[in-house]
Write an enzyme that holds these catalytic residues in place. Structure first.
Site, PDB file in Angstrom:
ATOM      1  N   ASP A   5       0.861  -1.191   0.000  1.00  0.00           N
ATOM      2  CA  ASP A   5       0.000   0.000   0.000  1.00  0.00           C
ATOM      3  C   ASP A   5       0.897   1.241   0.000  1.00  0.00           C
ATOM      4  O   ASP A   5       1.879   1.322   0.731  1.00  0.00           O
ATOM      5  CB  ASP A   5      -0.904  -0.015   1.235  1.00  0.00           C
ATOM      6  CG  ASP A   5      -2.065   0.943   1.109  1.00  0.00           C
ATOM      7  OD1 ASP A   5      -3.204   0.482   1.091  1.00  0.00           O
ATOM      8  OD2 ASP A   5      -1.825   2.167   1.030  1.00  0.00           O
ATOM      9  N   ILE A   6       0.533   2.205  -0.846  1.00  0.00           N
ATOM     10  CA  ILE A   6       1.327   3.422  -1.011  1.00  0.00           C
ATOM     11  C   ILE A   6       1.281   4.303   0.246  1.00  0.00           C
ATOM     12  O   ILE A   6       2.185   5.102   0.487  1.00  0.00           O
ATOM     13  CB  ILE A   6       0.803   4.202  -2.246  1.00  0.00           C
ATOM     14  CG1 ILE A   6       1.857   5.087  -2.863  1.00  0.00           C
ATOM     15  CG2 ILE A   6      -0.450   4.994  -1.938  1.00  0.00           C
ATOM     16  CD1 ILE A   6       1.436   5.686  -4.207  1.00  0.00           C
ATOM     17  N   ASN A  26     -12.992  -3.494   2.263  1.00  0.00           N
ATOM     18  CA  ASN A  26     -14.055  -2.484   2.313  1.00  0.00           C
ATOM     19  C   ASN A  26     -15.017  -2.613   1.137  1.00  0.00           C
ATOM     20  O   ASN A  26     -14.608  -2.935   0.020  1.00  0.00           O
ATOM     21  CB  ASN A  26     -13.433  -1.088   2.323  1.00  0.00           C
ATOM     22  CG  ASN A  26     -12.705  -0.796   3.626  1.00  0.00           C
ATOM     23  OD1 ASN A  26     -13.200  -1.128   4.700  1.00  0.00           O
ATOM     24  ND2 ASN A  26     -11.541  -0.179   3.546  1.00  0.00           N
ATOM     25  N   GLN A  70     -15.330   2.056   0.547  1.00  0.00           N
ATOM     26  CA  GLN A  70     -14.345   1.535  -0.410  1.00  0.00           C
ATOM     27  C   GLN A  70     -13.913   2.678  -1.311  1.00  0.00           C
ATOM     28  O   GLN A  70     -14.688   3.169  -2.129  1.00  0.00           O
ATOM     29  CB  GLN A  70     -14.966   0.405  -1.249  1.00  0.00           C
ATOM     30  CG  GLN A  70     -13.986  -0.181  -2.260  1.00  0.00           C
ATOM     31  CD  GLN A  70     -14.596  -1.314  -3.091  1.00  0.00           C
ATOM     32  OE1 GLN A  70     -15.783  -1.638  -2.963  1.00  0.00           O
ATOM     33  NE2 GLN A  70     -13.782  -1.902  -3.954  1.00  0.00           N
ATOM     34  N   GLU A  71     -12.641   3.084  -1.148  1.00  0.00           N
ATOM     35  CA  GLU A  71     -12.139   4.231  -1.911  1.00  0.00           C
ATOM     36  C   GLU A  71     -11.826   3.833  -3.352  1.00  0.00           C
ATOM     37  O   GLU A  71     -12.270   4.483  -4.300  1.00  0.00           O
ATOM     38  CB  GLU A  71     -10.878   4.756  -1.206  1.00  0.00           C
ATOM     39  CG  GLU A  71     -10.305   6.023  -1.772  1.00  0.00           C
ATOM     40  CD  GLU A  71      -8.869   6.240  -1.298  1.00  0.00           C
ATOM     41  OE1 GLU A  71      -8.049   6.646  -2.112  1.00  0.00           O
ATOM     42  OE2 GLU A  71      -8.586   5.960  -0.106  1.00  0.00           O
ATOM     43  N   HIS A  83     -10.185  -5.304  -3.354  1.00  0.00           N
ATOM     44  CA  HIS A  83      -8.868  -5.481  -2.731  1.00  0.00           C
ATOM     45  C   HIS A  83      -9.016  -5.893  -1.276  1.00  0.00           C
ATOM     46  O   HIS A  83      -9.922  -5.449  -0.588  1.00  0.00           O
ATOM     47  CB  HIS A  83      -7.995  -4.227  -2.852  1.00  0.00           C
ATOM     48  CG  HIS A  83      -8.656  -2.984  -2.342  1.00  0.00           C
ATOM     49  ND1 HIS A  83      -9.577  -2.287  -3.085  1.00  0.00           N
ATOM     50  CD2 HIS A  83      -8.525  -2.322  -1.185  1.00  0.00           C
ATOM     51  CE1 HIS A  83      -9.994  -1.233  -2.408  1.00  0.00           C
ATOM     52  NE2 HIS A  83      -9.385  -1.228  -1.230  1.00  0.00           N
TER      53      HIS A  83
HETATM   54  P1  5GP Z   1      -9.926   1.352   0.406  1.00  0.00           P
HETATM   55  O1  5GP Z   1     -10.393   2.443   1.313  1.00  0.00           O
HETATM   56  O2  5GP Z   1     -10.500   1.483  -0.976  1.00  0.00           O
HETATM   57  O3  5GP Z   1     -10.122  -0.007   0.994  1.00  0.00           O
HETATM   58  O4  5GP Z   1      -8.355   1.540   0.336  1.00  0.00           O
HETATM   59  C1  5GP Z   1      -7.648   1.821  -0.832  1.00  0.00           C
HETATM   60  C2  5GP Z   1      -6.175   1.685  -0.497  1.00  0.00           C
HETATM   61  O5  5GP Z   1      -5.439   1.797  -1.697  1.00  0.00           O
HETATM   62  C3  5GP Z   1      -5.644   2.774   0.442  1.00  0.00           C
HETATM   63  O6  5GP Z   1      -5.053   2.152   1.582  1.00  0.00           O
HETATM   64  C4  5GP Z   1      -4.611   3.528  -0.394  1.00  0.00           C
HETATM   65  O7  5GP Z   1      -3.481   3.936   0.339  1.00  0.00           O
HETATM   66  C5  5GP Z   1      -4.248   2.518  -1.468  1.00  0.00           C
HETATM   67  N1  5GP Z   1      -3.860   3.112  -2.739  1.00  0.00           N
HETATM   68  C6  5GP Z   1      -4.545   4.055  -3.420  1.00  0.00           C
HETATM   69  N2  5GP Z   1      -3.903   4.365  -4.567  1.00  0.00           N
HETATM   70  C7  5GP Z   1      -2.791   3.599  -4.613  1.00  0.00           C
HETATM   71  C8  5GP Z   1      -1.721   3.470  -5.557  1.00  0.00           C
HETATM   72  O8  5GP Z   1      -1.667   4.128  -6.599  1.00  0.00           O
HETATM   73  N3  5GP Z   1      -0.753   2.571  -5.265  1.00  0.00           N
HETATM   74  C9  5GP Z   1      -0.777   1.814  -4.134  1.00  0.00           C
HETATM   75  N4  5GP Z   1       0.242   0.964  -3.947  1.00  0.00           N
HETATM   76  N5  5GP Z   1      -1.770   1.904  -3.223  1.00  0.00           N
HETATM   77  C10 5GP Z   1      -2.760   2.790  -3.450  1.00  0.00           C
END
Ligand code: 5GP
Ligand code: ZN
Length: 122
Positions: free
Chosen positions: A29-30, A85, A90-91, A96
């Site tokens: 995760d970034i 999420n 879910q962002e 994932h």
């Molecule tokens: P969500 O809230 O959708 O479950 O989490 C999305 C996750 O994706 C977040 O923890 C965010 O840091 C990660 N993320 C978003 N964009 C990128 C990216 O371009 N590269 C990586 N490695 N992780 C990402």
């Protein structure tokens, strides 16, 4: 389709990839919550838990078990939380699974590249 994770799969967006095969990809995760925070994604674009096929979910689980062993061996994690999420929380709209390591003693967050190197060490 304008999906960040599909672009990570094609390599259009770089990622610190820990593992991949025909069906899934695992990368760091970034913006990690803890050192070794990983995401496991199916290579086929699906939205969420409703859309993922059971065969892929099972395979994801096998890969998750292997990643847990890797984290224990290389980063000496004390615990591991799985999060997936759905809906408004879910962002990124590509399925994932988060693997978030826990450390008893706590830990300063290290640069993602440093964690990648530790995980890739032979
Ligand atoms: P969500 O809230 O959708 O479950 O989490 C999305 C996750 O994706 C977040 O923890 C965010 O840091 C990660 N993320 C978003 N964009 C990128 C990216 O371009 N590269 C990586 N490695 N992780 C990402
Ligand atoms: Zn996608």
């Amino acid at each position: 389709m304008n999906c960040i994770f599909c672009k990570i799969i094609t390599g259009e967006i770089p990622s610190y990839t820990i593992y991949e095969d025909e069906f899934v990809k695992v990368f760091l995760d970034i913006n990690p919550d803890s050192n070794g925070h990983m995401l496991i994604i199916p290579k086929k674009h699906v939205l969420d838990i409703t859309e993922i096929e059971n065969e892929i979910w099972n395979h994801l689980l096998d890969v998750t078990k292997n990643m847990k062993s890797l984290l224990e061996e290389k980063l000496k994690i004390d615990g591991l939380t799985l999060i997936q999420n759905n809906g408004v929380i879910q962002e990124v709209k590509h399925f994932h699974l988060h693997l978030k390591p826990y450390y008893k003693e706590g830990q300063d967050l290290l640069p993602v590249e440093e964690i990648y190197n530790k995980l890739k060490e032979l």
